[in-house]
Design a protein around this motif. Structure first.
Motif, PDB file in Angstrom:
ATOM      1  N   ALA A  94       0.843  -1.201   0.000  1.00 26.05           N
ATOM      2  CA  ALA A  94       0.000   0.000   0.000  1.00 26.05           C
ATOM      3  C   ALA A  94       0.877   1.250   0.000  1.00 26.05           C
ATOM      4  CB  ALA A  94      -0.926  -0.001   1.209  1.00 26.05           C
TER       5      ALA A  94
ATOM      6  N   ASP B 206       0.443  -2.745  -5.453  1.00 23.76           N
ATOM      7  CA  ASP B 206      -0.537  -2.350  -4.431  1.00 23.76           C
ATOM      8  C   ASP B 206      -1.738  -3.291  -4.397  1.00 23.76           C
ATOM      9  OD1 ASP B 206       0.908  -0.241  -3.535  1.00 23.76           O
ATOM     10  OD2 ASP B 206      -0.445   1.323  -4.238  1.00 23.76           O
TER      11      ASP B 206
ATOM     12  N   ALA C 241      -4.104  -1.168   2.488  1.00 29.03           N
ATOM     13  CA  ALA C 241      -4.042   0.175   3.076  1.00 29.03           C
ATOM     14  C   ALA C 241      -4.958   0.314   4.284  1.00 29.03           C
ATOM     15  CB  ALA C 241      -4.403   1.219   2.021  1.00 29.03           C
TER      16      ALA C 241
ATOM     17  N   TRP D 119       9.326   0.835  -2.016  1.00 25.48           N
ATOM     18  CA  TRP D 119       8.673   1.555  -3.119  1.00 25.48           C
ATOM     19  C   TRP D 119       9.692   1.982  -4.166  1.00 25.48           C
ATOM     20  CZ3 TRP D 119       9.060   6.873  -4.508  1.00 25.48           C
ATOM     21  CH2 TRP D 119       8.143   7.279  -5.491  1.00 25.48           C
TER      22      TRP D 119
ATOM     23  N   THR E 153      -3.781   4.589  -3.340  1.00 26.97           N
ATOM     24  CA  THR E 153      -3.923   3.134  -3.352  1.00 26.97           C
ATOM     25  C   THR E 153      -5.357   2.711  -3.639  1.00 26.97           C
ATOM     26  OG1 THR E 153      -4.412   2.919  -0.975  1.00 26.97           O
ATOM     27  CG2 THR E 153      -2.088   3.004  -1.617  1.00 26.97           C
TER      28      THR E 153
END
Length: 478
Positions: free
Chosen positions: A4, A10, A15, A49, A122
């Protein structure tokens, strides 16, 4: 949390899950040692990320990861320090207000926008939920995720009648948002006249040949700018001719607006006027509005050039020359533009324009327009995720959005964030995306009130902090 972060891997529900777990951890830990571990977790997520998106580390990226992680830790620290000193209802609001405030501060004070650090991105595929950003901006989704986490934590810790009542209120709020968003999609659809827009990128063959040629110059943009014209002009001209031919083809098929990607044409500074003249002649010949992305190589340090987008009308008149307002930190050395988003009235509504990374800044995207054109240039690992985030800007601003991405995923969205067309540079033979786009946008609450919701969250957090400081600590227990 790794699923997330606004990247290609994702999973939207992640999230909603990870804040519950991290919040539980901080409430069971000592305040400052718990905050240290939360900070390290966010640093780890930022590193993930960067790797997931194939961005590459440099000093700016590392400093950004450390700083953003510190800001993202503040809501957890605030909850740990303040919630125990407040009554149940205000205690539950500390964390969601902190999440929304932290996300807002990241876009307000850092050069990273919503590219990283926003939970809202997200959820870009959850259209009923996404409609809330037309009122609150992206901060509303972060608030809701934080509110759910705080409520679940209270129910788990206390399990009394009061906490269950709070759970019912939270559920009602979330269902209300989803129902309202669903109703907006069902009863207020994008209707009326449309215009055919074609986004064209140069073919992979000419693109790869140009990349191979320019990569020979060890000094990068400065080396390309100083290179003999005979060494670089043929490959640059081949790309330009490919784009002009694609424009002519799509105009013949009925397109009224054609958009090229960011840096679609690359040219040394002495040849810039000739490249623009060729595009103006094509706009006249094909009778289209033509948006072109131009990378100008200049020998002037430290930028060694400009990143521009020009809109040319069917008479061949240049209506605007826009320079990218937010160069990518640590990657692009262009001098930023003035941040004034150009808007012109046409028979197909009000057209506006930003370039790629600019769309990650909600304040810049809050523009009265009907169609937002976004020439972009990403790469395979990040193009899909970056384009998906653009749906938020369309819903926030109440306009259709067309993002033509070289070496990424191109897409067109209506003002509700619904996908009208999409194309992947790496899976399609012809680098063209065509959509029939509504020519009339709408005004949103967020467009009118701006970041009022985010400022209210900041004010609420300040008020809760003051209340907790002057209020004696509550005894342990339900």
């Amino acid at each position: 949390m790794l699923l997330a972060v606004g990247g290609r891997w994702d999973i939207a529900v992640a999230a909603w899950v990870f804040p519950v777990l991290l919040l539980r951890f901080t409430r069971l830990s000592r305040a400052w040692s718990g905050a240290l571990w939360i900070w390290l977790a966010h640093v780890g997520a930022a590193v993930f990320w960067v790797q997931e998106s194939a961005i590459g580390f440099n000093a700016v990226v590392l400093a950004g990861a450390l700083a953003l992680a510190a800001v993202q830790t503040l809501p957890f620290l605030a909850d740990r320090l303040l919630a125990g000193r407040l009554r149940p209802v205000p205690a539950t609001l500390v964390f969601p207000a902190g999440v929304a405030a932290a996300e807002f501060l990241i876009t307000l004070l850092s050069p990273f926008g919503t590219a990283y650090g926003s939970l809202a991105v997200t959820q870009h595929a959850d259209l009923p939920l996404l409609q809330v950003v037309s009122v609150t901006g992206p901060w509303g989704i972060g608030f809701l995720i934080g509110y759910v986490a705080s409520t679940v934590s209270r129910v788990r810790e206390h399990g009394d009648r009061s906490s269950w009542r709070g759970g019912l209120v939270c559920t009602a709020v979330l269902l209300g948002v989803l129902l309202a968003g669903g109703a907006r999609l069902a009863f207020l659809p994008s209707e009326g006249a449309t215009v055919r827009i074609a986004g064209v990128s140069p073919s992979r063959t000419v693109t790869e040949r140009q990349q191979a040629t320019l990569a020979r110059f060890a000094d990068g943009p400065g080396g390309v700018a100083a290179a003999p014209a005979a060494a670089v002009r043929p490959v640059m001209t081949a790309v330009e001719k490919d784009l002009l031919a694609a424009t002519r083809r799509e105009a013949a098929a009925g397109a009224k607006i054609v958009i090229w990607p960011e840096e679609g044409v690359r040219t040394q500074e002495p040849e810039e006027s000739a490249a623009i003249a060729a595009a103006r002649a094509e706009a006249r010949r094909s009778h289209v509005y033509l948006e072109i992305g131009v990378r100008v190589y200049s020998t002037t340090a430290p930028a060694y050039g400009r990143n521009e987008a020009l809109l040319i009308d069917p008479r061949g008149t240049v209506l605007w020359t826009y320079q990218k307002a937010h160069p990518i930190p640590g990657s692009e050395r262009f001098t930023p533009g003035d941040g004034h988003v150009p808007v012109v009235r046409t028979p197909y509504g009000r057209l506006a324009d930003v370039i790629c990374y600019d769309a990650d800044f909600p304040a810049l995207m809050r523009t009265r327009a009907d169609i937002m054109l976004v020439p972009a240039h990403d790469w395979k690992e990040y193009g899909g995720a970056h384009t998906g985030k653009a749906a938020l800007a369309a819903v926030e601003g109440g306009y259709a959005l067309f993002r033509q991405d070289a070496e990424g995923v191109s897409a067109a969205y209506d003002d509700h964030g619904q996908v009208l067309a999409t194309g992947d540079y790496f899976t399609t033979g012809r680098q063209t995306t065509v959509a029939h786009v509504p020519v009339r946008g709408g005004t949103t609450v967020y467009d009118r009130i701006g970041d009022t919701f985010a400022w209210l969250c900041l004010a609420a957090l300040a008020a809760l902090t003051l209340t907790a400081v002057v209020r004696p600590r509550r005894p342990a227990g339900p």
